[in-house]
Design an enzyme around this catalytic site. Structure first.
Site, mmCIF file in Angstrom:
data_model
loop_
_atom_site.group_PDB
_atom_site.id
_atom_site.type_symbol
_atom_site.label_atom_id
_atom_site.label_comp_id
_atom_site.label_asym_id
_atom_site.label_seq_id
_atom_site.Cartn_x
_atom_site.Cartn_y
_atom_site.Cartn_z
ATOM 1 N N GLY A 69 147.420 48.946 -43.863
ATOM 2 C CA GLY A 69 147.219 49.202 -45.291
ATOM 3 C C GLY A 69 146.175 50.290 -45.499
ATOM 4 N N HIS A 118 149.704 42.453 -47.944
ATOM 5 C CA HIS A 118 150.214 42.199 -46.590
ATOM 6 C C HIS A 118 151.739 42.087 -46.618
ATOM 7 C CE1 HIS A 118 146.072 40.343 -46.263
ATOM 8 N NE2 HIS A 118 146.072 41.156 -45.231
ATOM 9 N N SER A 156 143.076 42.349 -52.224
ATOM 10 C CA SER A 156 142.212 42.123 -51.065
ATOM 11 C C SER A 156 142.026 40.631 -50.874
ATOM 12 C CB SER A 156 140.844 42.772 -51.314
ATOM 13 O OG SER A 156 139.893 42.252 -50.412
ATOM 14 N N SER A 157 141.926 40.212 -49.616
ATOM 15 C CA SER A 157 141.694 38.783 -49.348
ATOM 16 C C SER A 157 140.389 38.337 -49.989
ATOM 17 C CB SER A 157 141.631 38.542 -47.844
ATOM 18 O OG SER A 157 142.799 39.036 -47.248
ATOM 19 N N GLY A 209 144.691 37.040 -41.774
ATOM 20 C CA GLY A 209 145.106 35.915 -42.619
ATOM 21 C C GLY A 209 144.685 36.114 -44.058
ATOM 22 N N ALA A 210 144.682 34.999 -44.825
ATOM 23 C CA ALA A 210 144.443 35.060 -46.281
ATOM 24 C C ALA A 210 145.397 36.102 -46.880
ATOM 25 C CB ALA A 210 142.982 35.381 -46.583
ATOM 26 N N LEU A 211 146.660 35.934 -46.557
ATOM 27 C CA LEU A 211 147.657 36.959 -46.876
ATOM 28 C C LEU A 211 147.958 37.015 -48.376
ATOM 29 C CD1 LEU A 211 150.146 36.414 -43.916
ATOM 30 C CD2 LEU A 211 148.090 37.835 -44.008
#
Ligand code: PAF
Length: 287
Positions: free
Chosen positions: A154, A44, A192-193, A38-40
């Site tokens: 990634g 992503h 990056s998240s 998550g925290a796309l």
């Protein structure tokens, strides 16, 4: 050709996911898979778009996997943005978002142990004991649910791909690993998240990490001199502190002493940035 014929499904249960994918498989459709926590962000999205281009159906998992966090504080402050994540995936036209609960994935504690040295014992493996074991636990579970034809990972997490390659070979998963290039901001900072945890000023400072690594490619230095140059230059910037910088064989991740030691050579770095501080990872390909 991709499967356009519906809006994105959000699925929480493993059984429902399996049922839905069995239908697609019956029709002979290929399945691309993008595992995430998550925290796309745009990084992503680039994986999702690549999967959409190359597969009929794209599944994206959103699961903040507790077993790969060796530091409970790190897990606690990891950004959680499920609604925004689903919106972004809708916009990308992903087919399935799979967002299970921890109980669904781990009805029992996962006691399996994975060991793929040196890929999982050096660098992040040494700094975060148990981290790659947790990654292998969750990725192997997700592969058994999704049974993807291709998985999109990634290169930002360069070491993670090397570990997952070993796990796939070890356990005989029939999945093609598709490594995808790091997506960077215009100043070079790797997406990056964790960047959302930085202030604007810290973000600007963090851009020096890639700038200095890139510069080091142009100086004609030995491996040791390159190492020392990168560490000294980054540490000289207030707000940045190198945890490690390792110049390694791009496949095995074993240290190299000279540029001729391996067909591909990569520099992997972790830097503490800012007050909290936030750990940022990045890498650069020397050859
Ligand atoms: O790279 C990540 O986001 C995670 O390590 C992964 C592969 C989704 C497993 O939790």
């Amino acid at each position: 050709m991709r499967f356009y014929d519906h809006t994105m499904k959000v699925i929480n249960s493993i059984d429902q996911l399996r049922e839905c994918l069995a239908e697609h498989r019956k029709e002979g459709r290929t399945i691309g898979f993008v595992p995430t926590m998550g925290a796309l962000h745009e990084g992503h999205a680039s994986l999702v778009r690549r999967s959409l281009e190359e597969n009929d159906v794209t599944v994206v998992s959103i699961f903040l996997n507790p077993t790969q966090f060796n530091d409970p504080k790190d897990l606690e402050r990891y950004p959680r943005t499920l609604e925004a994540d689903c919106r972004l995936l809708e916009e990308c036209r992903a087919d399935i978002a799979f967002a299970p609960t921890v109980k669904e994935v781990y009805p029992e504690p996962d006691t399996r142990q994975f060991s793929y040295p040196p890929t999982d014992s050096v660098m992040e493996g040494a700094m975060r004991p148990g981290h790659f074991n947790g990654v292998c636990q969750i990725v192997s579970k997700l592969f058994t649910y999704v049974e993807p034809d291709r998985v999109y990972l990634g290169e930002k997490d360069y070491q993670q791909i090397a570990v997952i390659r070993r796990m796939v070979a070890d356990l005989g998963f029939k999945v093609e690993i598709v490594p995808c290039p790091v997506v960077r901001q215009s100043d070079g900072l790797a997406m990056s998240s964790r960047n959302t945890l930085l202030t604007d000023e810290e973000r600007a400072t963090a851009a020096n990490i890639y700038r200095i690594m890139k510069e080091s490619c142009t100086l004609g230095l030995t491996v040791q001199q390159t190492h020392d140059y990168v560490v000294e230059q980054i540490n000289a910037i207030p707000g940045l502190e190198v945890q490690y910088f390792s110049i390694v064989d791009g496949d095995t991740l074993a240290d190299v002493a000279s540029w001729d030691d391996a067909p591909s050579v990569v520099g992997c770095i972790t830097v503490f940035c800012g007050q909290k501080p936030i750990r940022l990872i990045d890498h650069i390909r020397y050859k």
